[in-house]
Design an enzyme around this catalytic site. Sequence first.
Site, PDB file in Angstrom:
ATOM      1  N   ALA A   1     -79.112  31.816 -63.627  1.00  0.00           N
ATOM      2  CA  ALA A   1     -80.002  31.946 -62.307  1.00  0.00           C
ATOM      3  C   ALA A   1     -80.038  30.768 -61.797  1.00  0.00           C
ATOM      4  O   ALA A   1     -80.452  29.626 -62.045  1.00  0.00           O
ATOM      5  CB  ALA A   1     -81.263  32.614 -62.955  1.00  0.00           C
ATOM      6  N   GLU A   2     -79.584  30.793 -60.427  1.00  0.00           N
ATOM      7  CA  GLU A   2     -79.839  29.670 -59.331  1.00  0.00           C
ATOM      8  C   GLU A   2     -80.779  30.350 -58.557  1.00  0.00           C
ATOM      9  O   GLU A   2     -80.712  31.136 -57.827  1.00  0.00           O
ATOM     10  CB  GLU A   2     -78.279  29.455 -58.907  1.00  0.00           C
ATOM     11  CG  GLU A   2     -78.504  28.092 -57.888  1.00  0.00           C
ATOM     12  CD  GLU A   2     -78.926  28.279 -56.786  1.00  0.00           C
ATOM     13  OE1 GLU A   2     -80.333  27.875 -56.469  1.00  0.00           O
ATOM     14  OE2 GLU A   2     -78.381  28.637 -55.740  1.00  0.00           O
ATOM     15  N   MET A   3     -81.980  29.521 -58.318  1.00  0.00           N
ATOM     16  CA  MET A   3     -83.315  29.958 -57.825  1.00  0.00           C
ATOM     17  C   MET A   3     -83.791  28.952 -56.829  1.00  0.00           C
ATOM     18  O   MET A   3     -84.801  29.143 -56.408  1.00  0.00           O
ATOM     19  CB  MET A   3     -84.201  30.184 -58.808  1.00  0.00           C
ATOM     20  CG  MET A   3     -83.632  31.304 -59.889  1.00  0.00           C
ATOM     21  SD  MET A   3     -85.310  31.572 -61.125  1.00  0.00           S
ATOM     22  CE  MET A   3     -85.504  29.948 -61.731  1.00  0.00           C
TER      23      MET A   3
END
Length: 996
Positions: free
Chosen positions: A755-757
């Site tokens: 996950a890149e948030m």
Amino acid sequence: MVLQVQTSTYEAKTQEIARQLLAATQENRSFLASLRDQMRWDDKLLAWAMSNPGLRVQLFRFIDTLPALHSKAEIAAHLQEYLGDESVELPAALKGMLNFANPDSMPGQVAATTVSTAVETLAHKYISGENIKQVIKTVERLRKEKMAFTIDLLGEAVITEIEAQSYLERYLELITQLTEASKNWANIPAIDEADGEQIAKVQVSVKLTAFYSQFDPLDAKGSEEKVSDRIRILLRHAKELGAAIHFDMEQYAYKDLTLNILQKILLEDEFRQRTDIGMTIQAYLRDSEQDARNIIAWLKQRGYPLTIRLVKGAYWDQETIKAAQKHWNQPVFNDKAATDANFEAITQLLLENHQYVYSAIGSHNVRSQALAMAIAETLNIPRRRFEMQVLYGMGDKLAKGLVDRGYRVRVYCPYGELLPGMAYLIRRLLENTANSSFLRQNLENRPVEELLAAPKVDLAQAKVHSPEAFSQGRHFVGAADTDYAEEEDRTKAARAFAVVRGELGKTYLPLINGEYVQTAEVIDSVNPSNFSEVIGKVGLISVEQAEQAMQAAKAAFPGWRRTPVKERAAILRKAADLMEQRRAELSAWIVLEVGKPVKEADAEVSEAIDFCRYYADEMERLYQGINYDVAGETNRYIYQPRGIAVVISPWNFPLAIACGMTVAALVTGNCTLLKPAETSSVITAKLTEILIDAGIPKGVFQYVPGKGSQVGAYLVSHADTHLIAFTGSQEVGCRIYAEAATLKPLQRHMKRVIAEMGGKNAIIVDESADLDQAVVGVVQSAFGYSGQKCSACSRVVVVEAIYDAFIRRVVEATKSLNIGEAELPSSQVGPVIDANARDRIREYIEKGKAESQVALELSAPNHGYFVGPVIFGEVPPNGTIAQQEIFGPVLAVIKAKDFAQALAIANDTDYALTGGLYSRTPSHIQQAQEEFEVGNLYINRNITGAIVARQPFGGFKLSGVGSKAGGPDYLLQFLEPRTITENIQRQGFAPIEGAE
């Protein structure tokens, strides 16, 4: 064309003249020998730089920093940091000077004073004055020595429209004052007249890019309009006062546009008969001879001559580095002999066409000038038709020798303050101390035959170094971005937009088990620059169809995991090739569907291509596994795919991120379902077409656009999902992470989440920063794609010593940006993605107004989802707009007492994605590398635009979880590692490699 410029015709005379000139220049040729005597400090600095490459680099870096230092203590500290490194071999005198413990001590003060004075003296060798009064004094001295002049105003790095207007006004004033002074100058026939014609006593040299802050070949038409208006004002003023104007040449990217603009203006009725104007050709450019031929042909058509100044070129290092970084072929010759050969060839071309062109031969190479003289004397060229040129402070003895032979010599005289003049000074120092420099070789007593030998180079065969030649050992070389300085590429882009516009409004259906399927729900994807324009109609799947897609993936998985890695990698490489072929079209779709400006859309296509090729390479590397064998036992470490991957991609990098996550899952042997953001589903439909054309088997990849809250949530929670690759908001990412941790009935595996948030990215600007560089970098990082990048700069932390100067310039630079439809080549700031984003950003702007000062708020068009850039000053470090991700063109400027506090402020956030530092203080750079809590740290450059296999991208803290995209360990997340051990003994014996 082989150089030996008609040797039989000119070589003997060239050698004769060159030897005479060389003798005149070598009367005082004891420069290096005199180091042991009473040399001045500025001479010593140069001599030491010549003898020690490490010192040369550090010394010139220190000199570049010097104008930003405001106290002797700062100067002493930086001197010690730059030159005190153990790797730098210091002369005894410098080593002794650096022997102080406290920069504020008396020895430190003495060191600072000594070196500052030496550098200032050095600068005055090459800069003709810091103000017009000093310049007039300089040129009057030159005229007494029978030398003409041309004046260049330093500090032409124009980043705001105020600066562009100021540049024009300063030149108008310079011409006024010089021509007023010239009324008192006696006529000097050697330089003021020739062949019965008067020559303007006053000449200035200008650069086109300084007339418009947004000068850009992509926007050729807009740049031409802006620049041409100011050029006409300058030319009219010069004519009125009797001054001549010469137009300099700059970086290669601007060459064609510069020539096109000048040629158009100089064919206008008002200017066509003017002969007191000139332009420049740089011989280190591979296409410069053809440019010379084109200009001569144009001058024949024009009917009136102009001056062509021929120079070697001043930006070799910059051109070489930029081409290497962009994966472009080198525009310059990569060895000096080829440049010298080309210079001689063009010299001959110009002089043999003297009836159409006035030649100005600019060189400090005795042979180059001697050849020009040999041609001129052989052809009996009229004196009005050519002159020799040298730079102020360089080649003084050569200039005198030329004057003594009766030639008109013009000295190129830069003037201005030391700060804007430092870049010019560094170029001169690099030139003087380079191993290939004629001046240096002459000073080092090289044999006359060697100094004057003709450059024997076959220019037609001069090696063009490919991008791979500059990869510095890296096996992967990425796709080259489009070079919009090339007219052909601009035309191709325009054609692509026309083609894409002809396809607007089509319907795009989901792909399930190799078939496009009808859906009950269809939505419009619209152009955020103009929301009345429908880009395409997108069918959204239902939860039932999502289940069908999952079952198809499960059925395809056994066959896909057994597919040889080479075949899977070949599909990725084929997809990359197809994207390269469709580059301009894909860029156009990105521009129109998500409002990304043209250059940034093109760079995104490059990134998608790079992901395909890099991950193909990486999977082949990983497939080899690792052997840990011992006698009698094999131990192999290998990888296998996880199973079913669900990819949830964002709208802000609709092709690159969707492609990167998808092909990473596919090449590692996982079956993959791609659910794109609804606002960018047409682009992912195009990616789907490419993957199908590349040969992806049915069921292995499926395109499943749908509602995130329904379809996305269903796929995330599905028991058969093994892996979720997500890029998007922190809120959604955390929900996915939590959901994935919950074990479902019949689920026999733990789900892996990548996950890149997002981030709340800061750039620190300290007191030693190059403000020109920092302002441009912050503006690009904050407002590129309207701040809608995970990596965008939303905070800039500035030390108080330069806070006021920085915020003043960053405001003016932002005012100078063009806000408009993303498709327009003039636009630097386009729309935000949709109405929800626009309204949310506006809410944050109102919150910012309640806690900070508005330094700038720009208006924006009403026909799209536009938000004009907003800059807040005096922002509290813990304020809402300093802590929460806004994802729009809003910049918070925070003041810090010093660098230590700035670093603490930058780190005081929940995120750790990207960060930047503008500094020329080595200890600050080192500390940032160790302590700045970001996944990607950028020093003295903008913080967006990570490139695959060069700047693998990703962060930590609440910015995300997982390895960096485009890096060497990214694919490991899509694989399960296994160790296989086999006892290979049979009854006490085992195969032994190498046994007889």
